[in-house]
Design an enzyme around this catalytic site. Structure first.
Site, short mmCIF file in Angstrom:
data_model
loop_
_atom_site.label_atom_id
_atom_site.label_comp_id
_atom_site.label_asym_id
_atom_site.label_seq_id
_atom_site.Cartn_x
_atom_site.Cartn_y
_atom_site.Cartn_z
N LYS A 9 14.50 -39.01 22.33
CA LYS A 9 14.52 -39.81 21.10
C LYS A 9 15.87 -39.68 20.39
O LYS A 9 16.65 -38.78 20.69
CB LYS A 9 13.39 -39.32 20.18
CG LYS A 9 11.98 -39.50 20.75
CD LYS A 9 10.94 -39.01 19.73
CE LYS A 9 9.53 -39.30 20.23
NZ LYS A 9 8.53 -38.98 19.17
N TYR A 49 3.95 -47.84 20.64
CA TYR A 49 3.20 -47.08 19.64
C TYR A 49 2.10 -47.94 19.01
O TYR A 49 1.83 -47.84 17.81
CB TYR A 49 4.16 -46.54 18.57
CG TYR A 49 4.99 -45.36 19.02
CD1 TYR A 49 4.44 -44.33 19.78
CD2 TYR A 49 6.34 -45.26 18.67
CE1 TYR A 49 5.20 -43.24 20.19
CE2 TYR A 49 7.11 -44.17 19.07
CZ TYR A 49 6.53 -43.15 19.82
OH TYR A 49 7.29 -42.07 20.21
N PHE A 57 3.03 -44.01 8.22
CA PHE A 57 4.37 -43.57 8.63
C PHE A 57 5.01 -44.48 9.66
O PHE A 57 6.14 -44.23 10.08
CB PHE A 57 4.31 -42.12 9.15
CG PHE A 57 3.42 -41.91 10.36
CD1 PHE A 57 3.85 -42.22 11.65
CD2 PHE A 57 2.13 -41.40 10.21
CE1 PHE A 57 3.03 -42.01 12.75
CE2 PHE A 57 1.31 -41.20 11.31
CZ PHE A 57 1.76 -41.52 12.57
N ARG A 85 3.86 -32.78 29.62
CA ARG A 85 3.25 -32.66 28.28
C ARG A 85 3.19 -31.19 27.85
O ARG A 85 3.43 -30.87 26.69
CB ARG A 85 1.81 -33.24 28.28
CG ARG A 85 1.73 -34.74 28.23
CD ARG A 85 2.17 -35.34 26.90
NE ARG A 85 1.23 -35.21 25.83
CZ ARG A 85 1.26 -35.93 24.70
NH1 ARG A 85 2.22 -36.84 24.51
NH2 ARG A 85 0.39 -35.75 23.75
N THR A 91 2.72 -32.22 18.98
CA THR A 91 3.48 -33.32 18.36
C THR A 91 4.40 -32.81 17.25
O THR A 91 5.57 -33.18 17.20
CB THR A 91 2.50 -34.37 17.79
OG1 THR A 91 1.68 -34.84 18.87
CG2 THR A 91 3.24 -35.53 17.17
N ARG A 102 9.64 -29.11 22.02
CA ARG A 102 9.52 -29.35 20.57
C ARG A 102 9.49 -28.04 19.80
O ARG A 102 10.06 -27.94 18.70
CB ARG A 102 8.26 -30.18 20.29
CG ARG A 102 8.41 -31.64 20.71
CD ARG A 102 7.08 -32.34 20.71
NE ARG A 102 7.17 -33.78 20.90
CZ ARG A 102 6.12 -34.57 21.14
NH1 ARG A 102 4.90 -34.04 21.24
NH2 ARG A 102 6.27 -35.86 21.28
N ASN A 112 10.83 -35.28 16.60
CA ASN A 112 10.37 -34.25 17.54
C ASN A 112 10.99 -34.39 18.93
O ASN A 112 10.40 -33.99 19.93
CB ASN A 112 8.84 -34.21 17.58
CG ASN A 112 8.24 -35.55 17.96
OD1 ASN A 112 8.96 -36.50 18.24
ND2 ASN A 112 6.93 -35.61 18.00
N HIS A 115 9.53 -37.98 23.78
CA HIS A 115 8.23 -38.59 24.06
C HIS A 115 7.87 -38.27 25.50
O HIS A 115 8.75 -38.23 26.35
CB HIS A 115 8.29 -40.13 23.90
CG HIS A 115 7.10 -40.80 24.54
ND1 HIS A 115 5.88 -40.91 23.89
CD2 HIS A 115 6.92 -41.34 25.78
CE1 HIS A 115 5.02 -41.51 24.71
NE2 HIS A 115 5.62 -41.76 25.86
N GLU A 126 3.76 -47.30 30.75
CA GLU A 126 5.02 -46.97 30.05
C GLU A 126 6.22 -47.06 31.00
O GLU A 126 7.30 -47.53 30.59
CB GLU A 126 4.92 -45.57 29.43
CG GLU A 126 3.94 -45.54 28.27
CD GLU A 126 3.75 -44.16 27.64
OE1 GLU A 126 4.37 -43.19 28.12
OE2 GLU A 126 2.99 -44.07 26.67
P1 IDP Z 1 2.86 -37.56 20.84
O1 IDP Z 1 4.28 -38.02 20.75
O2 IDP Z 1 2.75 -36.05 20.81
O3 IDP Z 1 2.10 -38.18 21.98
P2 IDP Z 1 1.51 -39.43 19.02
O4 IDP Z 1 0.31 -39.11 18.17
O5 IDP Z 1 1.33 -40.35 20.18
O6 IDP Z 1 2.12 -38.01 19.48
O7 IDP Z 1 2.62 -40.01 18.04
C1 IDP Z 1 3.77 -40.62 18.53
C2 IDP Z 1 4.95 -40.23 17.67
O8 IDP Z 1 4.76 -40.70 16.32
C3 IDP Z 1 5.14 -38.73 17.53
O9 IDP Z 1 5.84 -38.15 18.63
C4 IDP Z 1 5.94 -38.64 16.23
O10 IDP Z 1 7.32 -38.94 16.45
C5 IDP Z 1 5.30 -39.76 15.41
N1 IDP Z 1 4.24 -39.24 14.57
C6 IDP Z 1 2.96 -38.95 14.94
N2 IDP Z 1 2.25 -38.50 13.89
C7 IDP Z 1 3.09 -38.50 12.84
C8 IDP Z 1 2.94 -38.14 11.44
O11 IDP Z 1 1.88 -37.73 10.99
N3 IDP Z 1 4.05 -38.29 10.65
C9 IDP Z 1 5.24 -38.75 11.14
N4 IDP Z 1 5.41 -39.10 12.42
C10 IDP Z 1 4.37 -38.98 13.26
MG MG Z 2 1.43 -40.13 22.28
#
Ligand code: IDP
Ligand code: MG
Length: 153
Positions: A9, A49, A57, A85, A91, A102, A112, A115, A126
């Site tokens: 990212k 997403y 957010f 993963r 996350t 992370r 973070n 992805h 994807e």
């Molecule tokens: P993941 O990346 O661990 O699979 P997801 O829930 O799919 O997590 O969310 C995708 C991305 O959206 C996260 O990696 C993060 O950058 C962002 N994100 C997820 N939840 C939040 C939040 O509560 N606040 C801000 N950004 C978030």
């Molecule tokens: Mg995800």
């Protein structure tokens, strides 16, 4: 073997972490079958997403993911989706275990650094979203026998 989609990212690219994160995947024995830099757009991020577009957010996530170009990778390995993963960690970087990417490189829920696909179904969609078929190069390292035993390949 499985293939999975990883994105470095803007939080990784901007902070100069690309080499260190890539080295972790190489060190682990994952095989790079696709790698390129690209500028993400709102259109592709609304697809990628889709499960988050209604979250408060999401506008912030869009800004963050388009802030600089990203690097997308296709990594191959036995159980690669789960392995990557686990290496990625939770996350939120503040909750991710030390030793995960992370956990070691992020203190943020949004910024973070990586992805990684979360299921075989997601990985297939994807990879096709970010790579044209000819950009994925099927190959086997000469030293594969020192990465896996024959039954694991
Ligand atoms: P993941 O990346 O661990 O699979 P997801 O829930 O799919 O997590 O969310 C995708 C991305 O959206 C996260 O990696 C993060 O950058 C962002 N994100 C997820 N939840 C939040 C939040 O509560 N606040 C801000 N950004 C978030
Ligand atoms: Mg995800």
């Amino acid at each position: 073997m499985e293939k999975t989609l990883v994105i470095f990212k803007p939080s990784a690219v901007e902070r100069g972490l690309v080499g260190r994160i890539l080295a972790r995947f190489e060190n682990k024995g994952l095989i790079i079958e696709g790698i390129k830099m690209m500028q993400l757009t709102e259109e592709i991020l609304r697809e990628h997403y889709a499960h988050l577009v209604d979250r408060p957010f999401f506008p912030s996530l869009l800004r963050s993911m388009t802030a600089t170009p990203v690097i997308v990778l296709c990594l191959k390995g036995n159980d690669a989706i789960n392995v990557v993963r686990m290496m990625t960690g939770a996350t939120n970087g503040r909750k991710a275990q030390p030793g995960t990417i992370r956990g070691d490189f992020s203190v943020s829920g949004q910024e973070n650094v990586v992805h990684a696909s979360s299921s075989p179904e997601d990985a297939e969609v994807e990879i096709a979203r970010f790579f044209r078929p000819e950009e994925i190069i099927e190959w086997t390292p000469a030293g594969i026998g020192f990465i896996y035993e024959p039954d694991e390949r």
